[in-house]
Write a protein that holds these residues in place. Structure first.
Motif, PDB file in Angstrom:
ATOM      1  N   ASN A  35      -1.731   2.975 -14.619  1.00  0.00           N
ATOM      2  CA  ASN A  35      -3.040   2.024 -13.860  1.00  0.00           C
ATOM      3  C   ASN A  35      -4.084   2.171 -14.643  1.00  0.00           C
ATOM      4  OD1 ASN A  35      -4.495   1.362 -11.908  1.00  0.00           O
ATOM      5  ND2 ASN A  35      -3.098   2.868 -10.429  1.00  0.00           N
ATOM      6  N   PRO A  36      -4.815   0.729 -14.801  1.00  0.00           N
ATOM      7  CA  PRO A  36      -5.768   0.547 -15.470  1.00  0.00           C
ATOM      8  C   PRO A  36      -6.568   0.450 -14.633  1.00  0.00           C
ATOM      9  CG  PRO A  36      -5.272  -1.504 -14.881  1.00  0.00           C
ATOM     10  CD  PRO A  36      -3.790  -0.896 -14.469  1.00  0.00           C
ATOM     11  N   PHE A  37      -7.183   1.310 -13.855  1.00  0.00           N
ATOM     12  CA  PHE A  37      -8.046   1.450 -13.188  1.00  0.00           C
ATOM     13  C   PHE A  37      -8.714   2.925 -12.918  1.00  0.00           C
ATOM     14  CE2 PHE A  37      -6.429  -2.100 -11.263  1.00  0.00           C
ATOM     15  CZ  PHE A  37      -7.052  -3.476 -10.975  1.00  0.00           C
ATOM     16  N   ALA A  85      -1.534  -3.348   1.771  1.00  0.00           N
ATOM     17  CA  ALA A  85      -0.781  -1.887   1.390  1.00  0.00           C
ATOM     18  C   ALA A  85      -2.063  -1.181   0.777  1.00  0.00           C
ATOM     19  CB  ALA A  85       0.387  -2.305   0.920  1.00  0.00           C
ATOM     20  N   GLY A  86      -2.445  -1.593  -0.525  1.00  0.00           N
ATOM     21  CA  GLY A  86      -2.986  -0.840  -1.453  1.00  0.00           C
ATOM     22  C   GLY A  86      -4.614  -0.336  -0.899  1.00  0.00           C
ATOM     23  N   LEU A  87      -5.220  -1.116  -0.066  1.00  0.00           N
ATOM     24  CA  LEU A  87      -6.083  -1.849   1.305  1.00  0.00           C
ATOM     25  C   LEU A  87      -6.546  -0.352   2.261  1.00  0.00           C
ATOM     26  CD1 LEU A  87      -8.785  -3.293   0.759  1.00  0.00           C
ATOM     27  CD2 LEU A  87      -7.773  -5.062   2.599  1.00  0.00           C
ATOM     28  N   ALA A  88      -4.715  -0.905   2.734  1.00  0.00           N
ATOM     29  CA  ALA A  88      -4.780   0.547   3.902  1.00  0.00           C
ATOM     30  C   ALA A  88      -4.893   1.584   3.197  1.00  0.00           C
ATOM     31  CB  ALA A  88      -3.169   0.168   4.525  1.00  0.00           C
ATOM     32  N   ALA A  89      -4.308   1.614   2.064  1.00  0.00           N
ATOM     33  CA  ALA A  89      -4.098   2.690   1.535  1.00  0.00           C
ATOM     34  C   ALA A  89      -5.792   3.363   0.239  1.00  0.00           C
ATOM     35  CB  ALA A  89      -3.535   3.044   0.093  1.00  0.00           C
ATOM     36  N   ALA A  90      -6.630   2.696   0.758  1.00  0.00           N
ATOM     37  CA  ALA A  90      -7.614   2.195   0.118  1.00  0.00           C
ATOM     38  C   ALA A  90      -8.682   2.498   0.817  1.00  0.00           C
ATOM     39  CB  ALA A  90      -8.141   1.780  -0.873  1.00  0.00           C
ATOM     40  N   TYR A 143     -17.635   0.495  -8.653  1.00  0.00           N
ATOM     41  CA  TYR A 143     -17.195   2.346  -8.441  1.00  0.00           C
ATOM     42  C   TYR A 143     -15.807   1.488  -7.543  1.00  0.00           C
ATOM     43  CZ  TYR A 143     -15.237   6.275  -6.179  1.00  0.00           C
ATOM     44  OH  TYR A 143     -15.198   7.542  -5.682  1.00  0.00           O
ATOM     45  N   PHE A 144     -16.306   0.359  -6.229  1.00  0.00           N
ATOM     46  CA  PHE A 144     -14.471   0.428  -5.904  1.00  0.00           C
ATOM     47  C   PHE A 144     -14.293  -0.521  -6.152  1.00  0.00           C
ATOM     48  CE2 PHE A 144     -17.642  -0.331  -1.562  1.00  0.00           C
ATOM     49  CZ  PHE A 144     -17.202   1.692  -1.093  1.00  0.00           C
ATOM     50  N   LEU A 145     -14.089  -0.965  -7.517  1.00  0.00           N
ATOM     51  CA  LEU A 145     -13.375  -1.805  -7.718  1.00  0.00           C
ATOM     52  C   LEU A 145     -11.933  -1.218  -8.549  1.00  0.00           C
ATOM     53  CD1 LEU A 145     -14.880  -4.409 -10.687  1.00  0.00           C
ATOM     54  CD2 LEU A 145     -12.906  -2.648 -11.611  1.00  0.00           C
ATOM     55  N   HIS A 146     -12.510  -0.187  -8.882  1.00  0.00           N
ATOM     56  CA  HIS A 146     -11.332   0.881  -9.191  1.00  0.00           C
ATOM     57  C   HIS A 146     -11.025   1.781  -8.030  1.00  0.00           C
ATOM     58  CE1 HIS A 146     -12.585   0.605 -13.265  1.00  0.00           C
ATOM     59  NE2 HIS A 146     -13.520   0.191 -13.854  1.00  0.00           N
ATOM     60  N   LEU A 147     -11.678   1.382  -7.293  1.00  0.00           N
ATOM     61  CA  LEU A 147     -10.893   2.301  -6.457  1.00  0.00           C
ATOM     62  C   LEU A 147      -9.933   2.025  -5.674  1.00  0.00           C
ATOM     63  CD1 LEU A 147     -11.924   5.260  -4.662  1.00  0.00           C
ATOM     64  CD2 LEU A 147     -13.101   4.375  -3.475  1.00  0.00           C
ATOM     65  N   ILE A 148     -10.099   0.935  -5.476  1.00  0.00           N
ATOM     66  CA  ILE A 148      -9.732   0.202  -3.879  1.00  0.00           C
ATOM     67  C   ILE A 148      -8.417  -0.514  -5.252  1.00  0.00           C
ATOM     68  CG2 ILE A 148      -9.284  -2.016  -2.795  1.00  0.00           C
ATOM     69  CD1 ILE A 148     -12.181  -1.864  -2.086  1.00  0.00           C
ATOM     70  N   GLY A 149      -8.935  -0.716  -6.948  1.00  0.00           N
ATOM     71  CA  GLY A 149      -8.066  -1.753  -7.718  1.00  0.00           C
ATOM     72  C   GLY A 149      -6.841  -1.221  -7.594  1.00  0.00           C
ATOM     73  N   GLN A 166      -5.385   1.582  -5.809  1.00  0.00           N
ATOM     74  CA  GLN A 166      -4.514   1.475  -5.260  1.00  0.00           C
ATOM     75  C   GLN A 166      -2.989   0.443  -4.938  1.00  0.00           C
ATOM     76  OE1 GLN A 166      -3.798   4.551  -3.490  1.00  0.00           O
ATOM     77  NE2 GLN A 166      -5.741   5.203  -3.951  1.00  0.00           N
ATOM     78  N   MET A 167      -4.221  -1.204  -5.107  1.00  0.00           N
ATOM     79  CA  MET A 167      -3.694  -1.751  -4.743  1.00  0.00           C
ATOM     80  C   MET A 167      -2.285  -1.596  -6.069  1.00  0.00           C
ATOM     81  SD  MET A 167      -6.275  -5.324  -4.087  1.00  0.00           S
ATOM     82  CE  MET A 167      -6.372  -5.108  -2.257  1.00  0.00           C
TER      83      MET A 167
END
Ligand SMILES: Nc1ncnc2c1ncn2[C@@H]1O[C@H](COP(=O)(O)OP(=O)(O)OP(=O)(O)O)[C@@H](O)[C@H]1O
Ligand SMILES: [Mg+2]
Length: 399
Positions: A8-10, A304-309, A279-285, A287-288
């Motif tokens: 995971n690069p995020f 699915a990533g969005l729901a997890a984030a 910050y959201f770029l990494h947090l949500i990215g 999870q995706m």
């Protein structure tokens, strides 16, 4: 290696260097120009990098630090906590730098004394020693000026530039802030006059000492309070969230770095969810990325990533709101209930049954200190964090 949590690069977090540095081309080019000009003995204004939490101030400083160190410049970075600790940190950074570059022996006597009085540090052949007795000086600004001028002189002799990077500057106490800026201003005003061997013309070189100071948007107001004209004299570099182009390019580059790609729908979902906020770029990215293991991050992965984030994002908003007092929270809730175009200080005050003047310090704290609201420039206020207004509307005002 394929796509997996291990690749995971995020990298959600604060102050960590991202695997790929995205955007900020204009700001970065300006900072590189600052150093290039100083290297030629040309004066350059201090840069003031201001921006909300998580927008990328530290990342910008660290990226610059890494690049300039590689290019052989002398870089000292210090992060400020409350009070005047940052001055001691800068001194320690300078001493360590002189030792590492093996130039400590060239430091003038007066500057050595200043180092000892400012931070209780002595610089001997064996390295940097912190003395046990308390540091103390009656004129911190002058001592700091002497030290910076001496190190700047050494940098000049060696054909390099001394670059000071000060982070979290909104934390510095007013006295220390005034002293630091006074010293910088004086050092930058010093010139070394040389006569050209051939033409005989006199040339005035500035000392190659530059500074980049970063902090929350309220920093400029604090500088004014410190009685310093530095806010006006330095060059502002305000940081905002990423524009669409930079965001898209950054996301693609990061995914590539991890060995996968976003399909077009997934990318748009992520872009919309981040609202340009680094910050959201990494947090949500992140999870995706973890929502699947195929080489393409699909729309389904993104959903699915969005729901997890979502709980993480909610948690993040809640943490920021916990820093606030009850009136500040009510103010934000009232601001969120207004439409964007109607969100003026007057309308917010009216919604709370007060006059704007009674809420001046509340608004000030929310903009300058907490960085949650910002003036749009045409009399309205907007939310600095994408999605916070929605979050406030969705939660009850229990303050
Ligand atoms: N140019 C960039 N490219 C990729 N990621 C970035 C970039 N800038 C910031 N980020 C990421 O965004 C997050 C927040 O950045 P950073 O810590 O630099 O913000 P900050 O403005 O210093 O915040 P604070 O005011 O809280 O100190 C970090 O995870 C960082 O890696
Ligand atoms: Mg930071």
């Amino acid at each position: 290696m394929g796509r997996s949590p291990a690749t995971n690069p995020f990298t959600p977090g604060f102050g960590n260097l991202p695997r790929v540095f995205a955007g900020r081309k204009t700001e970065f080019a300006d900072l590189e120009l600052l150093v290039d000009r100083l290297a030629q003995g040309i004066y350059e204004q201090v840069r003031l990098v201001t921006g909300d939490r998580g927008v990328g101030k530290t990342t910008l400083l660290r990226e610059l630090e890494e690049e300039q160190r590689e290019a052989g410049r002398w870089v000292v970075r210090a992060s400020a906590t409350r009070g005047d600790a940052v001055i001691g940190r800068l001194c320690r950074g300078l001493a360590t730098l002189l030792h590492e570059r093996d130039v400590a022996a060239g430091l003038a006597r007066g500057a050595r004394d200043a180092l000892r009085r400012l931070a209780g540090i002595s610089l001997g052949p064996g390295g940097v020693t912190v003395e046990l007795h308390e540091a103390g000086t009656s004129d911190r600004a002058d001592e700091l000026e002497e030290l910076l001028a001496a190190v700047g002189g050494l940098a000049r002799e060696r054909g390099t530039v001394l670059l000071l990077l000060v982070d979290e500057a909104q934390n510095i106490g007013l006295d220390a802030l005034g002293d630091l800026f006074h010293a910088l201003q004086e050092v930058q005003g010093r010139v070394v006059a040389t006569r050209d061997g051939r033409s005989g013309a006199l040339r005035r070189d500035a000392l190659p000492v530059g500074a980049v100071v970063a902090g929350l948007p309220g920093l400029v107001g604090r500088l004014k309070n410190a009685g310093s004209t530095f806010g006006e004299r330095s060059k502002p570099l305000p940081l905002r969230g990423f524009g669409e182009g930079d965001m898209r390019e950054g996301l693609r580059a990061l995914a590539r770095e991890g060995g996968a790609t976003f399909d077009a729908d997934a990318l748009e979902l992520l872009m919309a969810a981040c609202g340009g906020y680094p910050y959201f770029l990494h947090l949500i990215g992140s999870q995706m990325w973890n929502a699947g293991d195929g080489a393409v991050i699909t729309r389904a992965d993104a959903a699915a990533g969005l729901a997890a984030a979502r709980p993480l994002v909610t948690d993040f908003y809640e943490q920021r709101l916990r820093e606030l007092g009850p009136l500040q929270r009510r103010y934000l809730h009232a601001a969120a209930r207004l439409e964007d175009r109607a969100r003026t200080t007057g309308a917010i005050a009216a919604a709370l049954g007060r006059r704007s003047e009674q809420l001046g310090s509340t608004q000030q704290a929310l903009t300058a200190q907490h960085g949650l609201l910002r003036p749009t420039g045409d009399g309205r206020l907007e939310f600095a964090l994408p999605g916070l207004a929605d979050h406030l509307r969705a939660t009850a005002d229990d303050a």
